[in-house]
Each structure stands twice: as structure tokens, then as C-alpha cells.
Write an enzyme that holds these catalytic residues in place. Structure first.
Site, mmCIF file in Angstrom:
data_model
loop_
_atom_site.group_PDB
_atom_site.id
_atom_site.type_symbol
_atom_site.label_atom_id
_atom_site.label_comp_id
_atom_site.label_asym_id
_atom_site.label_seq_id
_atom_site.Cartn_x
_atom_site.Cartn_y
_atom_site.Cartn_z
ATOM 1 N N SER A 297 49.005 110.971 54.494
ATOM 2 C CA SER A 297 49.022 109.718 53.490
ATOM 3 C C SER A 297 49.678 108.507 54.034
ATOM 4 O O SER A 297 50.637 108.976 54.801
ATOM 5 C CB SER A 297 49.590 110.165 52.292
ATOM 6 N N ASP A 298 49.202 107.376 53.796
ATOM 7 C CA ASP A 298 50.281 106.256 54.094
ATOM 8 C C ASP A 298 51.356 106.614 53.195
ATOM 9 O O ASP A 298 51.546 107.145 52.253
ATOM 10 C CB ASP A 298 49.505 105.173 53.561
ATOM 11 N N CYS A 299 52.409 105.791 53.527
ATOM 12 C CA CYS A 299 53.739 106.131 52.993
ATOM 13 C C CYS A 299 53.898 105.908 51.640
ATOM 14 O O CYS A 299 53.581 104.861 50.999
ATOM 15 C CB CYS A 299 54.894 105.370 53.962
ATOM 16 N N ALA A 301 52.027 107.317 49.292
ATOM 17 C CA ALA A 301 50.838 107.027 48.891
ATOM 18 C C ALA A 301 50.632 108.028 47.441
ATOM 19 O O ALA A 301 50.142 107.688 46.442
ATOM 20 C CB ALA A 301 49.740 107.223 49.630
#
Length: 779
Positions: A297-299, A301
């Protein structure tokens, strides 16, 4: 990420900033498992048996972990398991255009490797339209990453790069990180960069040099616009746009590049957060594309899908829906904190957690971290400080910087200049002597730097400099000082443009014009100068410079992106004719009026009924400042299609057994899925283009080949790039450039429901000019 340093600070100031931000690392031993010092029982465990497949080894290790130990693995800073000899691991490292300080897994500072090769920002490199160049850049970055690891200056080899999102809107602050607006270009870039970074063995499950992660799937291209944030934006995207614009680069990353990771974006896609979409992560990425690796995941997310997007009622629900959808690891600590409770409350099973962990540990196995000391590895073990910032790497950074420079305007053949004929030069502009203006975002400490001012000083002895603007914002301009200098000089170079204060992650632009008083300063200087001036633009995204385009006192305009450590040298070599420019714009440059279009309107296709102009060269129906693919040379090149189209009778035989379908729109189509992989392979054919250099200089020329359809009905693009090739051609030479065309991939189109089809009848391949090649498909 904020960097506190003097704008004109040298490498020492930049080193200080890096040390503050990234911490200081000293040389040491790289972390690894299963070495001679591990307990005998551990050495005999299946997860330490390098002869077994990585997934089998990973599954064995997972069975030995407690629930708490499992939970600790599900964040970007994964905990160690001392009793099994497993060290802690940091998943987050960045390497978009060189090893960067932005993540947590790499350490610059006081160690044998104090810097790394800094290539141009990606959009600049994309302007070369050369996937061989992109592959070599990836190779160097992966090699330097492995060297950092062997030196004990890295706690991870999982690079969360490249960014292959489509640069859909010219205001997007992160467009600079991408290969541009075209899905074919982004697809080729992603596959080439990934193959280079991961190493020559990346086509199988064997040892990876480093692990690449293609981000951020999908349709993510907004940071903050009029109160709309990437953290809660619901991107309403048609199936057609997903199929032929937003998803192809990610598919190519996985299918062609064999990427070992895909990262999901913050945004919701048609109401479902990307990191909670099983259709995206499981059905598409793992099922259709066959990802051999992990999903990240993006940070934060996962936290965001609960706290900002309000997609779930509780933190445990957020963790459960993400892991069930196919997410393996979360950047941040949210999953680590809440996964145990999610299991206890029955929202998630431990078996589902084990599936994610197996994917994660399999990557670490493929990186060789469970094979004992990595320095003993025969493939990558000898890499060290001598393999970072090598002369060859520096030369490649210079080559990439030169190849990406785009000559936008060159009236009366003002350029190239003869250095001997330049008695004095005025260099004016805030970007002329600013190291950070070379680097863009996601940068590391470069091996060396040459600013545009320094580059020009190597050619001209009498050079005087004034910044003119206090910053890229240019709210204070020293116009009188700049014009006075311009009047006194033989030639004037204006080095203007943007900075990370206008465009970066978390920051979109609101205007396409040059900021503040830049335009008035440029115009005043041009008016005061003895002869037409040369304008050099350092920007990540397009700008509306119509004023300069139309001003006869501005004789030449160059776009040089954020050109990396050798940017100033590259620009000077172009200015003084030691390099014949061949870069071509990978994005459309729109007029300022385009900013009336909401960034939140995700449609690619124009809608004349409502006045919506469309996006990118494929669908935009308005006037462009500069078109996609624009780029001048010091030489005149011509292109001619000399052979291709395959054998029509062979098409007839291959398609004879395929049922055609008549659509409500009156088209007759072949469905690509029904043609099948074998027939698609047999349908491929080569097309040869003859390129002639009419002089006066040798140079590289990028041949861009497009397809157009007989009509643009049904959402067909006006034209679509299908292939490109960069070729060095000597003066007077005719060179043959051959490109393979796959009808199923390159001549198909997406219908409104996203299905890929080939139209029965005519397709037209074309290069610049009026030369076309008709391809007909008929059973």
C-alpha cells in the site's frame, strides 16, 4: 519532505541536509539469515535450504512464527525474529531516478558510499524515447542498491519505484516522476526500468539484484486541488479509460518486466479504495497478470481507507478488507497495530495473513537474504563502494541528461553557438546555479553536480551571473539589474522555470504560467539584449510559454526537465553544439485556459456536446502550446515507411476461424480474447522505416510510429503511439529502423465496456509527414 539548506549551497550543504534527513550510516555487515552463526536447528530448516523454491521456503518460515511475530511483519519496518535468526527489514526504499533519501531502507552519509548516481527526473529521461537507455539506467540503480546493501548501508533492497501513472493533467505535482501522458511510452518505460533494476535473472524466480515496485495502481494523478485530496478522492473512471489508458503501464510492468511488486494508490476507484479492491489486486494483478511477488500500500493507505475515506466502520475492518482484497504489506504501522484484533474478532483468518506473509518472505528469499552472507554470492556479492558513482555511471547520467533535452524553438538557427564567437555571456535566472533544481523530487546525494551556469562557464570565459528572481515563485525580481547585465553581454541565457515549491508530491499547480514576475523579467531582458536570447526551462511539468514562443527577441527555447547531476553539462553541450538535441516532449503542453477544466474530471475522451476538450494528444481537441512528440534538431531528418503490413493472405487464414461480431455502432470486430495468444503471436509483423539525416550534424533521431483508425467514433483515439525507436544517423546516411507490430496489442482498441477488439477493415500506420501504411484485417 523538507530540505533546509541554502538554495545556492554546494555539495557540502546538500550532504549536511541528507545526513539530517536520512541519518548517518557507517560501513558494517549487511543483515542476512541462515549463516554459519545461526543455530544448527535453523540451518537445517527448510527456509534456509537455498535449493528449494522461494515460495516453499517462505511458507516454511511462516509456519514457525507466532501471531505476534506475524503481525510485526506487516508494516514497512518489519520486526526481526531473533530466535530464528531473522533480522529486521525495511521495505521502503526509493529509486525513481537514482537511490534516494526519501525511504527508510537506504543510508547515505558517513560510509564508503557517500553518494549515488543521480539521473534526470523520469519525465526528462522519457523524452529520449529509448527503452534501451531506460534499461541501462535501471541496471545502474539496481547495481548501486546492491552495493549499498553489501556495504551495510541498506536495510532493504525493495525499491518502491518506478512510478508509471499516466500524466493525465498538466497541473499534477508528481507528473515529473512519470514517463508522461502516453500509455505505450509508460508501458515500455516500466518494463525496461524494472528489468534493469531487478537484474538479468529477473525473468525467473531466481536471485533478484533488487526488487522493483510499480506504483500507484491505478488512475492516481491528483494531490490537492481546490480542497479535493488524494486521501479521499473518488476517481470516477470509465472501463474504456482503465483498459486503454490507466492500466496498461502496470500490466506491462508485471507481464513484460516481471516486476516483483505493485503498489496500490490512495484514491478510490469508482467508489472502492484501490487498496481494498479484490478486482484490482487479486483478480487483475495476480489473476490476469500473474504477479510473482507482493502488493504494497502507499503509506498509511490502509488507515486512510478507514479514517479519511470512511470505507469501513472500524480499524479491524480496514485491515481485514485490505488483506482479503489481496494486499500483502502496509506502508506504516496501522496493520501491525490492528491485525491481531482483526483475527480475534473473526474478521480475518490467520491463514489469510499467512498468505500475505508468504509473498513477502518469498521476495526476501529471492533477494538472497536467507542464503547466508550476501557478500559471498557469486552474482552480486562483490559489489561495493567501487561500483557506485563509477566513471561509466557518471557518463550514463550525462548521456541521459543530453538525450532528454528538448529543443522547442530555434529561430533563424540561433543554436548551436560557436564558443569562440561568444565574447561574453550573461546567465540570468534562479535555476541557473541551484543544485536542487537539477534533482527534482525523490533524490539522493549525487556523485557530483554541474549547474547550467557552471556548464556555460566551461565554454565561455567571460560569464556574469545574476539570479534575477529571489526564487522560482519570483515574487521579487531584480529586473533592472538583469536588464543592465543583458545590455552588456554578447549573448544572454535565461535559466528559468519551476521548483519543488510549485510541483511535488502533495502539491498540484493552479496555473500553467511561469510563476510571479518570471514572464515580465524574461520579456524585459529579451527586449534589452543585443540579440535574441536563449530561454532554458527547468520544470517537471508543462508550462504555457506562448509569450516566449511568439516573441522574436527570444530566439531559442530549451526544456531540460530536472536533468540530474550532469544537467548543466548536458545543457551546455546542446547550446554549443557538442550534442545534437533529439529529445521529444512526452506530454502535451496546454494553454493556461486548460486550467478551467476540473482536475477531478477523469475522462480522457473529449465531449464536444459539453465543451470538454479531452486529455492528451490522443483525445485533446484544443490548441496546444507544444504538441506531444515535439522536438527540434540541429539537423533535418526525413522518415519513410518502406516495408511492412505483413501478408494479408496470412491474416485471412489466421482469422478465418474467428467469429466476427457486429456492434450496435455498425462496426465489425474481432475479440482479442477469442483470437487467443497463439494466433496473436502469429499475427505479428515487422515494419521498417527509412530515416535520412540531411545534415548538417550527426545525431540521434527518435522515430515515433502511430496508428489511426478510419474514424474516431466509439472513443477511438485520433492517433495512438504504437512503437518507437531511437537511431543514430550520420549526415547523409539513410538508416533502416525496424519495429515489430503486434495487432492484438497495438492495433486493437478498447470498447466502452473495456473489452479489447480489432476492427475488421483498415488501420493506418504512420510516421511524421504524410507517409502511411494501410493494414487490413479481413477473414
Amino acid at each position: 519532505m523538507a530540505v533546509l539548506m541554502s538554495r545556492r549551497g554546494g555539495a557540502g550543504a546538500l550532504l549536511l541536509a541528507v545526513a539530517v534527513l536520512a541519518g548517518v550510516a557507517s560501513a558494517g555487515n549487511p543483515p542476512f539469515s541462515c549463516g554459519p552463526s545461526a543455530p544448527a536447528a535453523v540451518q537445517k530448516a527448510a527456509f534456509c535450504n537455498a535449493a528449494l523454491p522461494a515460495e516453499q521456503r517462505a511458507a516454511d518460515l511462516v509456519t514457525r512464527l507466532t501471531t505476534a511475530e506475524k503481525a510485526a511483519q506487516l508494516g514497512d519496518q518489519a520486526g526481526g525474529v531473533p530466535r530464528l535468526g531473522v533480522p529486521a527489514y525495511k521495505w521502503w526504499s526509493e529509486a525513481l531516478h537514482g537511490l534516494a533519501i526519501s525511504g527508510k531502507g537506504l543510508h547515505f552519509g558517513h560510509g564508503p558510499a557517500r553518494s549515488a548516481t543521480s539521473f534526470p527526473q523520469v519525465l526528462h529521461t522519457a523524452a529520449a524515447f529509448d527503452d534501451g537507455l531506460w534499461f541501462r539506467i535501471g541496471q545502474v540503480i539496481g547495481k548501486e542498491a546492491r552495493a549499498f546493501y553489501n556495504l551495510g548501508q541498506a536495510e532493504g533492497l525493495t525499491m518502491w519505484s518506478p512510478n508509471v501513472n499516466i500524466f493525465r493533467d498538466p497541473r499534477w505535482g508528481r507528473g515529473q516522476e512519470t514517463p508522461g501522458e502516453d500509455p505505450a511510452t509508460a508501458s515500455k518505460y516500466g518494463a525496461a526500468f524494472v528489468r534493469g533494476l531487478q537484474g538479468t535473472n529477473s525473468s525467473s524466480a531466481s536471485l533478484l539484484q533488487a526488487s522493483a515496485c510499480c506504483k500507484h495502481i491505478t488512475a492516481y494523478d491528483i494531490e490537492e486541488w481546490k480542497g479535493v485530496s488524494r486521501y479521499n478522492f473518488n476517481a470516477r473512471v470509465t472501463a474504456q479509460d482503465l483498459a486503454d489508458t490507466f492500466n496498461p503501464p502496470f500490466r506491462s510492468c508485471v507481464v513484460d518486466g516481471k516486476a516483483s511488486c505493485v503498489m496500490c494508490a490512495y484514491t478510490l476507484i469508482n467508489g472502492v479504495p484501490a487498496c481494498a479492491s479484490s478486482d484490482l489486486l487479486t483478480k487483475t494483478v495476480r489473476g490476469e497478470w500473474k504477479l510473482n511477488g507482493y502488493t504494497a500500500s502507499d503509506c498509511d493507505a490502509v488507515a486512510i481507507l478507514h479514517m479519511s475515506e470512511h470505507y469501513t466502520r472500524t480499524p479491524e475492518d480496514a485491515v481485514a478488507v485490505a488483506l482479503k482484497a489481496g494486499l500483502d504489506i502496509n506502508c506504516g504501522t496501522y496493520v501491525q497495530k490492528h491485525v491481531a484484533a482483526a483475527i480475534q474478532k473473526g474478521k480475518l483468518t490467520e491463514k489469510e495473513v499467512d498468505k500475505a506473509l508468504t509473498s513477502l518472505f518469498a521476495i526476501r528469499m529471492r533477494l538472497g537474504h536467507f542464503d547466508g552472507d550476501p557478500r559471498a554470492n557469486k552474482v552480486y556479492g562483490r559489489l561495493g563502494a567501487a561500483d557506485v558513482c563509477t566513471p561509466a555511471h557518471r557518463a550514463l547520467a550525462l548521456e541521459a541528461a543530453k538525450r532528454g533535452v528538448v529543443l522547442l524553438k530555434n529561430e533563424a538557427r540561433l543554436l548551436p553557438l560557436r564558443a569562440a564567437a561568444v565574447a561574453s555571456a550573461a546567465v540570468i535566472g534562479h535555476n541557473a546555479n541551484d543544485i536542487l533544481a537539477l534533482l527534482g523530487n525523490y533524490y539522493g546525494l549525487p556523485c557530483e553536480t554541474t549547474t547550467p551556469l557552471q556548464g556555460i562557464q566551461k565554454y565561455v570565459k567571460n560569464v556574469k551571473f545574476v539570479a534575477g528572481c529571489n526564487s522560482a515563485a519570483c515574487d521579487v525580481a531584480a529586473t533592472d539589474q538583469a536588464t543592465a547585465l543583458a545590455k552588456s553581454a554578447d549573448y544572454v541565457f535565461l535559466v528559468m522555470g519551476l521548483s519543488q515549491k510549485q510541483e511535488q508530491e502533495g502539491l498540484d499547480r493552479t496555473s500553467l504560467l511561469l510563476p510571479g514576475k518570471q514572464q515580465s523579467l524574461i520579456t524585459a531582458v529579451a527586449s534589452a539584449a543585443k540579440r535574441p536570447v536563449i530561454l532554458i526551462l527547468l520544470t517537471g511539468g508543462p508550462v504555457d510559454v506562448t509569450f516566449a514562443q511568439n516573441n522574436p527577441k527570444i530566439g531559442a527555447i530549451l526544456w531540460a526537465g530536472y536533468p540530474g547531476q550532469a544537467g548543466g553539462q548536458a545543457i551546455a553541450q546542446v547550446l554549443f553544439g557538442d550534442h545534437n538535441p533529439g529529445g521529444r516532449l512526452p506530454v502535451t503542453w496546454y494553454p493556461e485556459e486548460y486550467t478551467k477544466i476540473p482536475m477531478t474530471d477523469m475522462r480522457m475522451r473529449a465531449d464536444p456536446a459539453t465543451g470538454y476538450p479531452g486529455r492528451s494528444y490522443r483525445f485533446y481537441q484544443g490548441k496546444a502550446v507544444y504538441k506531444f512528440g515535439h522536438g527540434l534538431s540541429y539537423s533535418k531528418f526525413s522518415r519513410r515507411l518502406v516495408s511492412g503490413a505483413g501478408n494479408p493472405s496470412s491474416y485471412t487464414k489466421l482469422l478465418a476461424g474467428i467469429k466476427t461480431t457486429s456492434t450496435p455502432e455498425g462496426d465489425t470486430i474481432y475479440r482479442v480474447d477469442e483470437i487467443g495468444a497463439d494466433r496473436c503471436e502469429q499475427l505479428k509483423f515487422p515494419v521498417t522505416v527509412e530515416v535520412q539525416n540531411h545534415g548538417p550534424m550527426d545525431g540521434k533521431h527518435s522515430v515515433l510510429m502511430f496508428v489511426r483508425w478510419a474514424s474516431t467514433k466509439g472513443g477511438r483515439p485520433a492517433r495512438q503511439l504504437v512503437a518507437f525507436r531511437s537511431q543514430h544517423v550520420r549526415v547523409g546516411e539513410k538508416a533502416k529502423v525496424t519495429m515489430e507490430i503486434s495487432p492484438c496489442e497495438q492495433l486493437s482498441r478498447a470498447r466502452e465496456d473495456g473489452e479489447k477488439v480489432i476492427d475488421r477493415g483498415s488501420h493506418f500506420l504512420m510516421v511524421e509527414g504524410d507517409d502511411e501504411l494501410e493494414i487490413r484485417f479481413e477473414a
